[in-house]
Design a protein around this motif. Sequence first.
Motif, PDB file in Angstrom:
ATOM      1  N   GLU A 145       0.830  -1.200   0.000  1.00  0.00           N
ATOM      2  CA  GLU A 145       0.000   0.000   0.000  1.00  0.00           C
ATOM      3  C   GLU A 145       0.869   1.255   0.000  1.00  0.00           C
ATOM      4  O   GLU A 145       0.495   2.288  -0.565  1.00  0.00           O
ATOM      5  N   ARG A 179       5.632   1.300  -3.733  1.00  0.00           N
ATOM      6  CA  ARG A 179       5.223   0.894  -5.078  1.00  0.00           C
ATOM      7  C   ARG A 179       6.439   0.798  -5.986  1.00  0.00           C
ATOM      8  O   ARG A 179       7.511   1.326  -5.683  1.00  0.00           O
ATOM      9  N   GLU A 237      -4.288   2.709  -9.454  1.00  0.00           N
ATOM     10  CA  GLU A 237      -3.667   3.090  -8.185  1.00  0.00           C
ATOM     11  C   GLU A 237      -4.629   2.859  -7.021  1.00  0.00           C
ATOM     12  O   GLU A 237      -4.223   2.432  -5.935  1.00  0.00           O
ATOM     13  N   LYS A 238      -5.923   3.109  -7.234  1.00  0.00           N
ATOM     14  CA  LYS A 238      -6.901   2.877  -6.174  1.00  0.00           C
ATOM     15  C   LYS A 238      -6.991   1.394  -5.831  1.00  0.00           C
ATOM     16  O   LYS A 238      -7.099   1.008  -4.664  1.00  0.00           O
ATOM     17  N   ASP A 281      -4.048   0.494  -3.803  1.00  0.00           N
ATOM     18  CA  ASP A 281      -4.213   0.990  -2.432  1.00  0.00           C
ATOM     19  C   ASP A 281      -5.018   0.002  -1.594  1.00  0.00           C
ATOM     20  O   ASP A 281      -4.742  -0.208  -0.407  1.00  0.00           O
ATOM     21  N   GLN A 282      -6.017  -0.614  -2.218  1.00  0.00           N
ATOM     22  CA  GLN A 282      -6.904  -1.529  -1.494  1.00  0.00           C
ATOM     23  C   GLN A 282      -6.262  -2.896  -1.259  1.00  0.00           C
ATOM     24  O   GLN A 282      -6.503  -3.531  -0.231  1.00  0.00           O
ATOM     25  N   ARG A 308       2.615   8.814  -0.855  1.00  0.00           N
ATOM     26  CA  ARG A 308       3.199   7.471  -0.748  1.00  0.00           C
ATOM     27  C   ARG A 308       4.687   7.550  -0.423  1.00  0.00           C
ATOM     28  O   ARG A 308       5.204   6.773   0.374  1.00  0.00           O
TER      29      ARG A 308
END
Length: 719
Positions: free
Chosen positions: A441, A444, A454-455, A458-459, A711
């Motif tokens: 998360e 990267r 990207e979302k 994130d999850q 990030r």
Amino acid sequence: MTPLRDGATHIPKTILAGLIAGVLVSFYAISFSFLIFAHAAPGAIPIGFWINFSGQTVAAVIAVVAWHKSNMIWQAQSIVVVTLAGIAARYAASEPALSEAQITALILAAVMLATAATGLVMLIVGWTQSARFVKNVPFPVVSGFLTATGVLLLINAAGLVLPRHPGWAELLAPETLARWSLPTLLAGAIVVLRAYRGIEISVPLAAAAVAGVTYLVGAFSDGGLPAALHSGMFLQSQVPLGTRISLPSLDLFEAFPLAVFLREVPNLLVVAVLSLLGMLLNLSAAELSSRRTVDLDAEVRRAGLSNLLAGMTGGIVAYQSATLSFLSRELAPNAGRLLPITAGLTAVAIGAFGVPYLAYVPAALIVFLLSYLGFGLLQRWFVSELPRLTSGDIITIVVIVAITLLHSLLLAVIVGVALAALNFTISYSRLPIFRSRSTGEIKRSTTERSAEAEKILDQTGKATLIYELQGYLFFGTVTRMYKEVRQDLEQSEVGIRHVILDFRRVLGTEVSATLMVVRLARSIRENGAKLIVTALPEALTREQELGGEDIADHSFATLNEALTWVEDLMLGEVQPGDRPDETIGTLLDRIERDVPGVSFPTTDLAAGTDVFRAGDAPDGFVCVETGRLVALTAGRAGRDVQIASYLPGAIVGEMAVFTGAGRSATVRARTDAVVRRVPQAALDTLRRERPDMAAELLSILGKRMAARLSRTTAQLYSQ
């Protein structure tokens, strides 16, 4: 002032500095002679004068020849003398008892071997240009040895004037106070005042004061000075008036006890190594005090030649003295070769013509000089270093001192090195093995994707644990890593799917650590996760081949490759692949429709085509529609190094919209690609015609940049 007159004013200062250096060198040579022979073979003290003055004479010649290159005063060193005094004491205590002639022969042979071996070691180190590597001996070992030298100097200084087992009445007697207590306290006070109050007290003046007080005490004692000369207050009792330097005779070696000599050879060879180390420490101190660069290898070669020659004449080890060199520079900053010539001639003159009158030298003066050296070593190498020493370092130093006093130098050094290694291992095991600990998360790959992708990352990123390792892996550090990784697996709020171990910054591994990593890999699989390793060390690769078991489920050359693989896997499970960013794409379509004269054309790029090059003037940005772009920067030997890649939906070059700076990297099509260009001219028109749409576009760009920065910040805080 003219150059001639200026040079003339330097001559008196130079001669004065040379005289003081020569006198100090001579009196230390005399003191060292007593230190070695006073108890073991008192009748051979005149031979001790030869040993010290012959070595000093050879060193003085080398100092004169090398003056313009090194600017150093040379002298015999207490490190060697104290060790030889201990060896001489063991010779005297040998069973069956040896004659004084045999003990003298043993001491002379020991001096010759120690000096010649020191010279040979120094020449080898100097010729191989290895001086800087010798300085890597653990500091606690060096400190322990030099601290022990200081303690031995103080003990031996007291032994010159005190009976072997003095009582309180003898210690407090006026004669004892004059000969031992007062000069010892004065030496300690000078060292303390200099170290902690910055008060400089001249050692020559203090020595003169000690001599003056001794003469006053002798003059007012019963019988006056004539009686005091024979009372032990002066050297008359050990060096009668008229004694001269005595050359060693070959007759001494007629009944040479070879077996006794061979027992001490290991200690003598250790002296050679420690003398080299002591000289390098002196040179380092001289470099700091003079604020000039010292050629260590050249100085070591000069000292090696000097000691090799001195060993052939029976002389003792001598090398560059930081203290005397600093004193000489203070008295005569721009002195030429006249200074070492004066110092050398003064020492030779005292040795040749002054020894017969040593009977008039107060014993307290010798005690003062030896005590000053002893307290100086204690303060410099132990007391002043206490704030920086760990408890393990202090224990190592104390053990070295104790073993040196109770047994031998060789055993003390061996135990000291072992303790220093153990202390280092314990300290190193407490250092963090993780350079950083994060999840997918936060951390990267350098691949830029669409906002939608990207979302998703994130999850799903919390299901990937990432550990960047560092340092040397041995059983202690890897055991701690094993426990912490297992703890992270058990305490995770989501099911962990991947564990990445990055070995790029690992310096090496030992066997037990390798086996523990294999055990960790099994534990990770038992928890239902896959282990991914990057930059796998050779030791682990070899263990994998020998054991027939793959340590990792997947292995990559770099952490970025591993992260890219995991991200592609996660996205492939959720969606067919990366798609253009619908948010910015829809906005660009709307702008083209509603704002006349503004267009964002698409461009087909063949693989290998540059979108823009490093240093180009900024001209808007591009959006990747299909294919893959990469960002490149110049690496070593002119080779391009990939620093990022861009998939469909990624925005490339948007930073220039805000900064106006030139392109920082070259962006090139890795595959055939289609990009949508947003030129700067179109942005300028948009700002004039529809500032609301311009603000909306800039908001999207800002959010993408803010997410990337967020990030990065989170990753920094995770380290």
